[in-house]
Design a protein around this motif. Structure first.
Motif, mmCIF file in Angstrom:
data_model
loop_
_atom_site.group_PDB
_atom_site.id
_atom_site.type_symbol
_atom_site.label_atom_id
_atom_site.label_comp_id
_atom_site.label_asym_id
_atom_site.label_seq_id
_atom_site.Cartn_x
_atom_site.Cartn_y
_atom_site.Cartn_z
ATOM 1 N N ASP A 218 0.868 -1.237 0.148
ATOM 2 C CA ASP A 218 -0.166 -0.001 -0.061
ATOM 3 C C ASP A 218 0.874 1.396 0.138
ATOM 4 O O ASP A 218 2.143 1.156 0.513
ATOM 5 C CB ASP A 218 -1.096 -0.002 0.993
ATOM 6 N N PHE A 275 -3.355 -9.777 9.528
ATOM 7 C CA PHE A 275 -2.812 -9.048 8.482
ATOM 8 C C PHE A 275 -1.382 -8.791 9.114
ATOM 9 O O PHE A 275 -1.091 -8.336 10.251
ATOM 10 C CB PHE A 275 -3.520 -7.559 8.493
ATOM 11 N N ASN A 291 -2.343 -6.682 12.317
ATOM 12 C CA ASN A 291 -3.677 -6.310 12.431
ATOM 13 C C ASN A 291 -4.703 -7.258 12.462
ATOM 14 O O ASN A 291 -4.263 -8.306 11.881
ATOM 15 C CB ASN A 291 -4.158 -5.224 11.199
ATOM 16 N N ARG A 293 -7.583 -7.843 10.824
ATOM 17 C CA ARG A 293 -8.491 -7.470 9.770
ATOM 18 C C ARG A 293 -7.756 -7.545 8.584
ATOM 19 O O ARG A 293 -6.625 -7.410 8.552
ATOM 20 C CB ARG A 293 -9.179 -6.388 10.171
ATOM 21 N N GLY A 295 -6.478 -5.366 5.344
ATOM 22 C CA GLY A 295 -6.212 -3.909 5.412
ATOM 23 C C GLY A 295 -6.815 -3.070 4.247
ATOM 24 O O GLY A 295 -7.658 -3.611 3.391
ATOM 25 N N ASP A 296 -6.919 -1.819 4.432
ATOM 26 C CA ASP A 296 -7.563 -0.828 3.404
ATOM 27 C C ASP A 296 -6.463 -0.035 3.185
ATOM 28 O O ASP A 296 -6.097 0.872 3.969
ATOM 29 C CB ASP A 296 -8.761 -0.359 4.024
ATOM 30 N N PRO A 297 -6.164 0.301 1.835
ATOM 31 C CA PRO A 297 -6.587 -0.250 0.594
ATOM 32 C C PRO A 297 -6.323 -1.537 -0.027
ATOM 33 O O PRO A 297 -6.624 -1.757 -1.158
ATOM 34 C CB PRO A 297 -6.208 1.131 -0.378
ATOM 35 N N GLU A 298 -5.643 -2.248 0.808
ATOM 36 C CA GLU A 298 -4.948 -3.660 0.366
ATOM 37 C C GLU A 298 -6.288 -4.605 -0.034
ATOM 38 O O GLU A 298 -6.117 -5.271 -0.942
ATOM 39 C CB GLU A 298 -4.093 -4.388 1.432
HETATM 40 N N1 GLY Z 1 -3.168 -0.211 4.894
HETATM 41 C C1 GLY Z 1 -2.861 -0.218 6.464
HETATM 42 C C2 GLY Z 1 -3.966 -0.852 7.066
HETATM 43 O O1 GLY Z 1 -5.185 -0.950 6.679
HETATM 44 O O2 GLY Z 1 -3.848 -0.533 8.387
#
Ligand code: GLY
Ligand code: AMP
Length: 428
Positions: A218, A275, A291, A293, A295-298
């Motif tokens: 990301d 994650f 993490n 959960r 990821g966002d934007p992954e």
């Molecule tokens: N892209 C990193 C996160 O979702 O924490």
């Protein structure tokens, strides 16, 4: 089956888009969702941290599976709430218990867990309230840059990296004495700085076995060349060229397997996504963070590359039968570029009408900060839309995303033009 997704970002739209394609699916709900998730299912105006309201909704709508997007409900124990609720016990909640979510919810816990299981990570020390002087003395022994991390959740803002000793001490004082991150900063982890390229790895685990999902990289900073302030993510690409061969063997043997095994032997209930934020230091992988959960934007590049029926894989967590499944991955490369509002991550305006969405053909558009207002879709957050494309190479996928981004308009639209560019020389 009836499914409820919790969250309202691009990750949740990607999940909704994928689950909506499942032959197992009957009704799909998203709480609270956005204008994009409403295209894949039905939005429900419930805050995803209001467990009692969610429980009511799950019971009245006969939900059989709840997929949790963001970390806060998990760290706050939504899985435990469901497991301890007599009428919700049969509902599958995809996500770890509060004990498992501590891998993200407490950096100190995560570091201790890694030490117990000999998982490679940066050397560290942790300090609590009243120990600011000791923490500053400890910093004196380290070589800059200094890496300081608030122990608890700080919405991505809890990490300070600085070359300057005085600035590092000031950050320590702000966290430990002046409560800038509230309780999250009452303990601080100080880490050795690691130099390398980062990659985000994801697994889905039922607590016994796991499936390795496609990896991603990301782009966090607002400015090109990774400059300027941190954001929630300006884009992502998958695959990541160096994540293969011996490096991946090491990741699995030294990091992923000991993590799953460590959770199991410590009796920590973990059924959901993990994650792994990994850094490649001269070919050796180290964990930067966990993490609890996706990821966002992954997720906006990882999910489109999953060919298998994701609802079926998630359902396998229920009876721990994930080992009977394989993951089919689309060999194509995915690239996602975020459109954000000018001004973000500082102050920006909301409520701008978005045009051209219906003209996008060759890309997937995942909504993040969007809202339906009458016949219009308007901006409702800083990160607005993730435009994802799949193609034979990352370069081609990026070209498609940028082509389609040109068709989408809103006042003060901004995106980074260099997403994925650092990886292109290695594509071969
Ligand atoms: N892209 C990193 C996160 O979702 O924490
Ligand atoms: P985290 O929230 O722990 O992922 O940290 C945010 C970002 O800070 C990471 O994505 C890295 O780019 C950077 N970072 C964190 N820890 C370290 C470290 N020990 N060495 C170098 N960079 C780090």
């Amino acid at each position: 089956m009836n499914v409820l997704i919790l969250g309202s970002g691009g990750r949740e739209h990607a999940l909704a888009w994928k689950l909506a394609q499942s032959p197992l699916l009957q009704q799909l709900y998203i709480a609270p969702g956005n204008a994009g998730t409403a295209l894949a299912g039905t939005n429900a105006a419930i805050n995803c941290n209001d467990f009692a309201a969610l429980a009511d909704f799950v019971l009245t709508h006969k939900i059989e599976m709840v997929v949790v997007g963001p970390e806060v409900p998990l760290v706050d124990g939504i899985r435990d709430y469901f497991d301890n609720h007599q009428k919700l016990r049969e509902v599958l909640l995809v996500g770890p218990s509060a004990a498992g979510a501590r891998l993200e919810g407490s950096k100190d816990f995560a570091k201790q867990f890694m030490q117990r299981h000999r998982i490679p990570t940066a050397a560290y020390a942790a300090f609590g309230k009243g120990e600011t002087t000791e923490a500053c003395q400890y910093l004196r022994k380290l070589k800059p840059p200094y890496v300081l991390k608030a122990d608890g959740l700080a919405a991505g803002k809890g990490v300070v990296i600085t070359e300057d000793y005085q600035e590092a001490c000031q950050s320590l004082r702000q966290m430990l004495d002046e409560d800038v991150f509230g309780k999250a900063g009452h303990r601080v982890v100080i880490e050795e700085f690691l130099k390398g390229i980062e990659v985000s790895m994801f697994v889905l685990t039922d607590g016994k076995s796991y499936l390795l999902l496609p990896e991603a990289k990301d782009y966090k900073r607002i400015g090109e060349g990774d400059t300027g302030k941190n954001t929630g993510g300006m884009g992502a690409v998958s695959p990541v060229s160096f994540a293969r061969g011996e490096f991946m063997q090491r990741v699995q043997q030294q990091i992923i397997q000991p993590t799953i095994e460590g959770l199991r032997v410590e009796n920590i209930l973990y059924q959901g996504f993990i994650f792994f934020g990994i850094i490649n230091v001269d070919g050796s992988p180290y964990v930067i963070e966990y993490n609890c959960r996706l990821g966002d934007p992954e997720a906006e590049v990882v999910i489109p590359r999953i060919k298998s029926d994701l609802a079926g894989l998630l359902w396998a967590l229920r009876d721990q039968s994930l080992h009977r499944h394989i993951l089919q991955v689309d060999e194509r490369h995915a690239a996602s570029v975020f459109l954000v509002c000018g001004g973000y991550p500082d102050a920006y305006e909301k409520g701008k009408i978005i045009t051209g969405l219906e003209t996008v053909r060759e890309s997937l558009v995942f909504h993040a900060g969007t809202l339906r207002r009458g016949n219009d879709i308007v901006t409702s957050g800083g990160r607005v839309l993730a435009v994802t494309s799949l193609a034979a190479t990352t370069a081609e996928a990026l070209k498609l995303s940028y082509k389609n981004i040109d068709k989408i308009g809103f006042d003060k639209k901004y995106c980074r033009k260099d997403v994925g560019r650092d990886l292109l020389p290695f594509e071969g």
